[in-house]
Design an enzyme around this catalytic site. Structure first.
Site, short mmCIF file in Angstrom:
data_model
loop_
_atom_site.label_atom_id
_atom_site.label_comp_id
_atom_site.label_asym_id
_atom_site.label_seq_id
_atom_site.Cartn_x
_atom_site.Cartn_y
_atom_site.Cartn_z
N PRO A 1 0.79 -1.23 0.00
CA PRO A 1 0.00 0.00 0.00
C PRO A 1 0.82 1.29 0.00
CG PRO A 1 0.05 -0.91 2.20
CD PRO A 1 0.77 -1.90 1.32
N GLY A 2 2.15 1.17 0.04
CA GLY A 2 2.99 2.36 -0.11
C GLY A 2 3.79 2.76 1.11
N GLY A 3 3.64 2.04 2.21
CA GLY A 3 4.36 2.39 3.44
C GLY A 3 5.87 2.37 3.28
N ASP B 1 9.30 -6.47 -1.69
CA ASP B 1 8.45 -6.80 -0.54
C ASP B 1 7.34 -7.69 -1.10
OD1 ASP B 1 7.62 -6.60 2.18
OD2 ASP B 1 6.08 -5.18 1.57
N ASP C 1 3.09 -6.42 -14.28
CA ASP C 1 3.38 -7.66 -13.59
C ASP C 1 4.85 -7.58 -13.18
OD1 ASP C 1 4.19 -10.30 -12.94
OD2 ASP C 1 2.64 -11.15 -14.24
N CYS D 1 6.09 -10.80 5.16
CA CYS D 1 5.53 -10.69 6.51
C CYS D 1 4.95 -12.04 6.93
CB CYS D 1 4.50 -9.57 6.59
SG CYS D 1 3.24 -9.62 5.31
#
Length: 337
Positions: free
Chosen positions: A142-144, A211, A193, A265
């Site tokens: 999401p951009g963190g 990530d 992609d 994660c």
């Protein structure tokens, strides 16, 4: 009264845990983590003890908030001066579970802080970004981590890629919320992609962050639909294949002498150590970079499980240090093929 309310809240949260996923994790992680799994399971299944770090936005710096955090007992991540921890990064942690309210997105107004799992800063710091470098965030939503990269340095060019259309919208909104207009000009957002990025941008970037899409243990545990959860568990076997393909693409996009950081994660060895081992065994020009020193210098805030890799760290959730899961590995592309 407060004790009863807390117990009721915890019972309500416990009902939302997906037994299919928990049973799967129990079987896998009790083998991979040994005795540590009991503590990790206790933290993962108790959202009331989860912690949230506060990353301050240097482009809209909240001086009053920083004072307030100090008064509330928050402390700075990596308080000592470290070579890979830029002074421009201001991230505050609390030793007790406490969540600041999220700021609303308002067009034209920069947010003052970003809430995050503190362990997600480790891949960003491991990348060791310097001013003027060209950097690729291959799976950016999401951009963190893109926002955190911009807190570390002023890249000459930041390419944020996200394949999923809905997550791409989230990424754009995050960048708009944290990065001022003049700096937006050095950021490119694409919807390719990730497996095609290497062919599209060969040997272009000084640094690449992967990530990767992964099992995401925290969110999977609270899957509301048991059938979907069972389907996800079946699909889990295919994730390492995707992760390896993304890394191969990232290696193509990386210039000789450049650095690559891989992160997930999840606690899963198949998606972490095994993926990196496969890459190291497949490439003669990809070398591991020792990051054990990072674990030594931040052990007061994070708990690490042994990975058997000098280039890989695994943060596991612990009592009072409820950060992670977060796996981080660092690689370098040599000049010889």
């Amino acid at each position: 009264m407060l004790t009863r309310l807390k117990a009721k809240s915890e019972r309500k949260l416990a009902k939302q845990i997906c037994k299919v996923v928990l049973d799967h994790f129990e079987n896998q992680y009790s083998k991979e983590l040994g005795d540590a799994w009991n503590t990790v399971r206790g933290v993962l299944t108790s959202p009331s003890c989860w912690q949230y770090a506060v990353l301050l936005n240097r482009f809209s710096f909240p001086f009053e908030l920083e004072k307030d955090l100090h008064l509330k007992g928050y402390h700075s991540l990596f308080p000592e001066s470290l070579p890979y921890y830029p002074k421009s990064v201001k991230c505050y942690l609390s030793r007790t579970p406490h969540r600041m309210p999220s700021e609303r997105h308002q067009l034209g107004n920069l947010k003052k802080y970003y809430l995050l799992n503190a362990a997600s800063l480790l891949p960003v710091l491991a990348l060791d970004l310097r001013d003027g470098e060209k950097v690729l965030d291959l799976c950016a939503a999401p951009g963190g981590k893109s926002v955190a990269l911009m807190q570390c340095a002023y890249p000459g060019y930041l390419h944020c890629n996200e394949y999923d259309t809905l997550r791409l919208r989230w990424l754009r909104e995050t960048l708009e919320s944290f990065i001022p207009q003049p700096l937006v000009n050095v950021i490119k957002v694409s919807e390719l992609d990730g497996r095609e990025m290497g062919d599209a941008w060969p040997e272009t970037f000084d640094k690449v962050l992967v990530d990767a899409p992964c099992s995401n243990d925290r969110s999977w545990l609270f899957s509301s639909d048991p059938q979907k959860a069972a389907c996800r568990i079946n699909q889990r076997r295919n994730l390492p294949v995707l992760q390896i393909e993304l890394l191969r693409s990232a290696i193509k996009a990386l210039r000789p002498g450049g650095l690559l950081v891989y992160s997930t994660c999840t606690l899963s060895k198949a998606e972490n150590q095994d993926v990196i081992s496969e890459i190291l065994n497949s490439y003669s020009n990809i070398m591991p970079v020792d990051i054990k020193e990072m674990a030594r210098t931040c052990s007061q805030d994070f708990t690490f499980a042994p990975t058997g890799q000098e280039c890989g760290l695994l943060v596991i959730p612990d009592k009072g240090k409820a950060w992670g899961p977060m796996y981080v590995a660092k690689l370098k592309k040599s000049w010889t093929t």
